[in-house]
Design a protein around this motif. Structure first.
Motif, mmCIF file in Angstrom:
data_model
loop_
_atom_site.group_PDB
_atom_site.id
_atom_site.type_symbol
_atom_site.label_atom_id
_atom_site.label_comp_id
_atom_site.label_asym_id
_atom_site.label_seq_id
_atom_site.Cartn_x
_atom_site.Cartn_y
_atom_site.Cartn_z
ATOM 1 N N SER A 46 43.728 -99.458 134.000
ATOM 2 C CA SER A 46 43.917 -99.088 132.489
ATOM 3 C C SER A 46 44.805 -97.809 132.260
ATOM 4 N N THR A 59 40.265 -110.112 134.392
ATOM 5 C CA THR A 59 40.183 -109.537 133.017
ATOM 6 C C THR A 59 39.970 -108.012 133.034
ATOM 7 N N ILE A 61 39.076 -105.379 129.911
ATOM 8 C CA ILE A 61 38.818 -105.025 128.546
ATOM 9 C C ILE A 61 38.866 -103.522 128.197
ATOM 10 N N GLU A 62 39.526 -103.259 127.260
ATOM 11 C CA GLU A 62 39.923 -101.658 127.392
ATOM 12 C C GLU A 62 39.347 -101.049 125.744
ATOM 13 N N ASP A 66 35.465 -104.482 121.838
ATOM 14 C CA ASP A 66 35.755 -105.859 122.506
ATOM 15 C C ASP A 66 34.596 -105.924 123.690
ATOM 16 N N ILE A 67 34.485 -105.026 124.132
ATOM 17 C CA ILE A 67 33.197 -105.032 125.595
ATOM 18 C C ILE A 67 31.995 -105.386 124.946
ATOM 19 N N TRP A 70 32.226 -109.092 123.912
ATOM 20 C CA TRP A 70 32.285 -109.745 125.209
ATOM 21 C C TRP A 70 30.869 -109.835 126.018
#
Length: 207
Positions: A46, A59, A61-62, A66-67, A70
């Motif tokens: 990242s 994948t 996820i940053e 969103d984490i 998810w």
């Protein structure tokens, strides 16, 4: 293979991501990042260099929210996703105007800001939460949902900036809600201390 979680213990964004991962029962390989000395592997995954970050197979996820989404999309045993649509707007208000005012209050020297003014700006959101928490123990009912856990770590950061002042304010519902969180076993669990990660270290499982 477990997803990799790049995290920093005291970051409120990373804290809320860890909360959702624990609620969803998702085991991760935790890599504690020192923000002033970021591991090359972290920056490779990242390049923007902010935590939290999840790396799950191909994948990456940053963003912390969103984490959370998810994790809860995979498993939501505590019903954190059971909240009305306006809950998303509340999270957006936290992440937007409130967080801006919080940063300018907490880091006044860095921003060359008027701390008293920014504290009052941030308090608008807190009074809104306090009023809502007067109806139920949590923001949208009798148990915590995503809006509670996506905002409470930032309210904690605000409160700890000047706890003596915070505790004199007339937001009793907000303090009750915050204290219930900070005194919980869940909070203690996600705030475990880990050494700075570097390549070659033994795997630390976070669950």
């Amino acid at each position: 293979m477990r997803p990799i979680l790049y995290s920093f213990r005291r970051c409120p964004y990373a804290m809320r991501a860890r909360l959702a991962l624990v609620s969803a029962g998702i085991e991760t390989e935790l890599r504690e990042i020192l923000l002033r000395d970021k591991a090359p592997e972290f920056l490779e995954a990242s390049p923007k260099g902010t935590v939290p970050v999840i790396v799950a197979k191909d994948t990456v996820i940053e963003e912390s929210l969103d984490i959370m989404d998810w994790a809860l999309a995979q498993n939501d045993p505590e019903g954190w996703l059971n909240f009305p649509p306006e809950g998303r707007a509340l999270i957006a208000e936290c992440d937007g105007p409130f967080k801006t005012a919080l940063d300018r209050y907490k880091y006044q020297n860095r921003h060359q800001s008027d701390a008293e003014l920014e504290r009052q700006n941030a308090s608008v959101f807190l009074r809104k939460l306090d009023a809502q928490l007067g109806k139920k123990p949590y923001l949208y009912g009798d148990h915590p949902t995503l809006p509670d856990m996506a905002t409470v770590t930032f309210v904690r950061q605000f409160a700890n900036t000047d706890r003596a002042w915070f505790d004199t304010q007339d937001w009793h519902n907000l303090r009750r809600w915050l204290d219930a969180f900070t005194e919980s076993e869940r909070f203690a669990h996600i705030m475990g201390k880990y050494p700075k990660w570097q390549a070659g270290d033994p795997v630390t499982v976070f669950a």
